[in-house]
Write a protein that holds these residues in place. Structure first.
Motif, PDB file in Angstrom:
ATOM      1  N   MET A  42      55.349  29.958  42.858  1.00 50.45           N
ATOM      2  CA  MET A  42      54.645  31.196  42.640  1.00 50.45           C
ATOM      3  C   MET A  42      53.697  31.501  43.819  1.00 50.45           C
ATOM      4  SD  MET A  42      52.701  32.566  39.384  1.00 50.45           S
ATOM      5  CE  MET A  42      53.976  33.730  39.130  1.00 50.45           C
ATOM      6  N   LEU A  43      53.259  30.487  44.542  1.00 53.48           N
ATOM      7  CA  LEU A  43      52.327  30.701  45.647  1.00 53.48           C
ATOM      8  C   LEU A  43      52.832  31.714  46.671  1.00 53.48           C
ATOM      9  CD1 LEU A  43      49.612  30.025  46.942  1.00 53.48           C
ATOM     10  CD2 LEU A  43      50.752  28.107  48.083  1.00 53.48           C
ATOM     11  N   PRO A  44      54.094  31.659  47.101  1.00 56.74           N
ATOM     12  CA  PRO A  44      54.554  32.677  48.061  1.00 56.74           C
ATOM     13  C   PRO A  44      54.446  34.100  47.514  1.00 56.74           C
ATOM     14  CG  PRO A  44      56.097  30.848  48.002  1.00 56.74           C
ATOM     15  CD  PRO A  44      55.125  30.634  46.876  1.00 56.74           C
ATOM     16  N   GLN A  45      54.728  34.280  46.213  1.00 56.65           N
ATOM     17  CA  GLN A  45      54.616  35.608  45.609  1.00 56.65           C
ATOM     18  C   GLN A  45      53.165  36.080  45.589  1.00 56.65           C
ATOM     19  OE1 GLN A  45      56.559  34.308  41.973  1.00 56.65           O
ATOM     20  NE2 GLN A  45      58.093  35.908  42.273  1.00 56.65           N
ATOM     21  N   VAL A  46      52.258  35.195  45.279  1.00 55.68           N
ATOM     22  CA  VAL A  46      50.833  35.545  45.251  1.00 55.68           C
ATOM     23  C   VAL A  46      50.355  35.894  46.646  1.00 55.68           C
ATOM     24  CG1 VAL A  46      48.495  34.680  44.806  1.00 55.68           C
ATOM     25  CG2 VAL A  46      50.346  34.174  43.195  1.00 55.68           C
ATOM     26  N   GLU A  47      50.704  35.068  47.615  1.00 56.21           N
ATOM     27  CA  GLU A  47      50.295  35.339  48.990  1.00 56.21           C
ATOM     28  C   GLU A  47      50.837  36.683  49.467  1.00 56.21           C
ATOM     29  OE1 GLU A  47      51.677  31.743  50.840  1.00 56.21           O
ATOM     30  OE2 GLU A  47      49.663  30.844  50.739  1.00 56.21           O
ATOM     31  N   GLU A  48      52.086  36.981  49.130  1.00 58.90           N
ATOM     32  CA  GLU A  48      52.679  38.268  49.510  1.00 58.90           C
ATOM     33  C   GLU A  48      51.925  39.419  48.847  1.00 58.90           C
ATOM     34  OE1 GLU A  48      54.930  41.318  50.989  1.00 58.90           O
ATOM     35  OE2 GLU A  48      54.936  39.232  51.642  1.00 58.90           O
ATOM     36  N   ALA A  49      51.624  39.299  47.553  1.00 57.67           N
ATOM     37  CA  ALA A  49      50.909  40.357  46.830  1.00 57.67           C
ATOM     38  C   ALA A  49      49.525  40.591  47.424  1.00 57.67           C
ATOM     39  CB  ALA A  49      50.784  39.998  45.353  1.00 57.67           C
ATOM     40  N   LEU A  50      48.873  39.530  47.872  1.00 57.14           N
ATOM     41  CA  LEU A  50      47.506  39.653  48.377  1.00 57.14           C
ATOM     42  C   LEU A  50      47.422  40.149  49.818  1.00 57.14           C
ATOM     43  CD1 LEU A  50      45.803  36.533  46.773  1.00 57.14           C
ATOM     44  CD2 LEU A  50      45.758  38.912  45.996  1.00 57.14           C
ATOM     45  N   THR A  51      48.545  40.325  50.500  1.00 57.79           N
ATOM     46  CA  THR A  51      48.491  40.824  51.874  1.00 57.79           C
ATOM     47  C   THR A  51      47.903  42.233  51.926  1.00 57.79           C
ATOM     48  OG1 THR A  51      50.774  41.648  51.779  1.00 57.79           O
ATOM     49  CG2 THR A  51      50.435  39.430  52.684  1.00 57.79           C
ATOM     50  N   ILE A  69      41.739  25.202  32.049  1.00 53.38           N
ATOM     51  CA  ILE A  69      43.148  25.420  32.386  1.00 53.38           C
ATOM     52  C   ILE A  69      43.983  24.509  31.492  1.00 53.38           C
ATOM     53  CG2 ILE A  69      44.901  25.186  34.175  1.00 53.38           C
ATOM     54  CD1 ILE A  69      42.656  25.786  36.217  1.00 53.38           C
ATOM     55  N   PHE A  70      44.838  25.130  30.667  1.00 53.58           N
ATOM     56  CA  PHE A  70      45.648  24.381  29.718  1.00 53.58           C
ATOM     57  C   PHE A  70      47.136  24.457  30.012  1.00 53.58           C
ATOM     58  CE2 PHE A  70      41.843  25.902  27.452  1.00 53.58           C
ATOM     59  CZ  PHE A  70      41.251  24.674  27.204  1.00 53.58           C
ATOM     60  N   THR A  71      47.542  25.298  30.929  1.00 47.88           N
ATOM     61  CA  THR A  71      48.946  25.468  31.279  1.00 47.88           C
ATOM     62  C   THR A  71      49.039  25.807  32.762  1.00 47.88           C
ATOM     63  OG1 THR A  71      50.997  26.603  30.644  1.00 47.88           O
ATOM     64  CG2 THR A  71      48.997  27.943  30.716  1.00 47.88           C
ATOM     65  N   ALA A  72      50.248  25.803  33.275  1.00 47.94           N
ATOM     66  CA  ALA A  72      50.440  26.162  34.680  1.00 47.94           C
ATOM     67  C   ALA A  72      51.633  27.094  34.778  1.00 47.94           C
ATOM     68  CB  ALA A  72      50.665  24.911  35.510  1.00 47.94           C
ATOM     69  N   PRO A  73      51.675  27.972  35.706  1.00 47.95           N
ATOM     70  CA  PRO A  73      50.605  28.273  36.661  1.00 47.95           C
ATOM     71  C   PRO A  73      49.513  29.130  36.028  1.00 47.95           C
ATOM     72  CG  PRO A  73      52.419  29.791  36.991  1.00 47.95           C
ATOM     73  CD  PRO A  73      52.847  28.839  35.904  1.00 47.95           C
ATOM     74  N   VAL A  74      48.372  29.123  36.682  1.00 43.38           N
ATOM     75  CA  VAL A  74      47.251  29.967  36.296  1.00 43.38           C
ATOM     76  C   VAL A  74      46.725  30.644  37.555  1.00 43.38           C
ATOM     77  CG1 VAL A  74      44.929  30.060  35.334  1.00 43.38           C
ATOM     78  CG2 VAL A  74      46.579  28.461  34.387  1.00 43.38           C
ATOM     79  N   LEU A  75      46.563  31.953  37.479  1.00 43.06           N
ATOM     80  CA  LEU A  75      45.947  32.702  38.575  1.00 43.06           C
ATOM     81  C   LEU A  75      44.590  33.168  38.081  1.00 43.06           C
ATOM     82  CD1 LEU A  75      48.951  34.979  39.639  1.00 43.06           C
ATOM     83  CD2 LEU A  75      48.334  32.725  40.507  1.00 43.06           C
ATOM     84  N   GLN A 105      39.444  37.899  36.372  1.00 35.62           N
ATOM     85  CA  GLN A 105      40.826  38.085  35.924  1.00 35.62           C
ATOM     86  C   GLN A 105      41.488  36.731  35.801  1.00 35.62           C
ATOM     87  OE1 GLN A 105      43.011  41.193  37.956  1.00 35.62           O
ATOM     88  NE2 GLN A 105      44.838  39.946  37.974  1.00 35.62           N
ATOM     89  N   ARG A 106      42.314  36.571  34.760  1.00 39.72           N
ATOM     90  CA  ARG A 106      43.062  35.328  34.562  1.00 39.72           C
ATOM     91  C   ARG A 106      44.456  35.672  34.054  1.00 39.72           C
ATOM     92  NH1 ARG A 106      41.714  29.576  32.460  1.00 39.72           N
ATOM     93  NH2 ARG A 106      39.701  30.082  33.377  1.00 39.72           N
ATOM     94  N   ASP A 107      45.457  35.105  34.693  1.00 41.00           N
ATOM     95  CA  ASP A 107      46.847  35.240  34.267  1.00 41.00           C
ATOM     96  C   ASP A 107      47.421  33.834  34.208  1.00 41.00           C
ATOM     97  OD1 ASP A 107      47.707  38.236  34.346  1.00 41.00           O
ATOM     98  OD2 ASP A 107      46.487  37.940  36.145  1.00 41.00           O
ATOM     99  N   ALA A 108      48.122  33.533  33.119  1.00 44.16           N
ATOM    100  CA  ALA A 108      48.644  32.180  32.961  1.00 44.16           C
ATOM    101  C   ALA A 108      50.084  32.193  32.469  1.00 44.16           C
ATOM    102  CB  ALA A 108      47.779  31.409  31.970  1.00 44.16           C
TER     103      ALA A 108
END
Length: 78
Positions: free
Chosen positions: A1-10, A34-40, A50-53
């Protein structure tokens, strides 16, 4: 998920992304509830805004980040 987050944050250059593996830092999982992954988790001025899990819909995430970003960084000059 990290590549997607990095792309979104550009589109939001003032936002800095960080990643942590809570299996390697279990204290962090407890500290941030934090009880699950991934968590943004998005913080502004040291506060969680903001929290998305688990199942993160990137377009919705990006839209909410954009609204927050616009209100925070694109304030009109007085």
């Amino acid at each position: 998920m990290l590549p997607q987050v990095e792309e979104a944050l550009t589109e939001f250059p003032q936002i800095q992304a960080r990643q942590a593996d809570t299996s390697r830092i279990p204290e962090l999982a407890g500290m941030l509830s934090i009880f699950t992954a991934p968590v943004l988790i998005l913080f502004a001025d040291g506060k969680e805004t903001q929290r998305d899990a688990r199942f993160v819909h990137m377009e919705e995430f990006k839209e909410r980040v954009g609204k927050m970003y616009k209100g925070y960084y694109d304030e009109p000059d007085n």
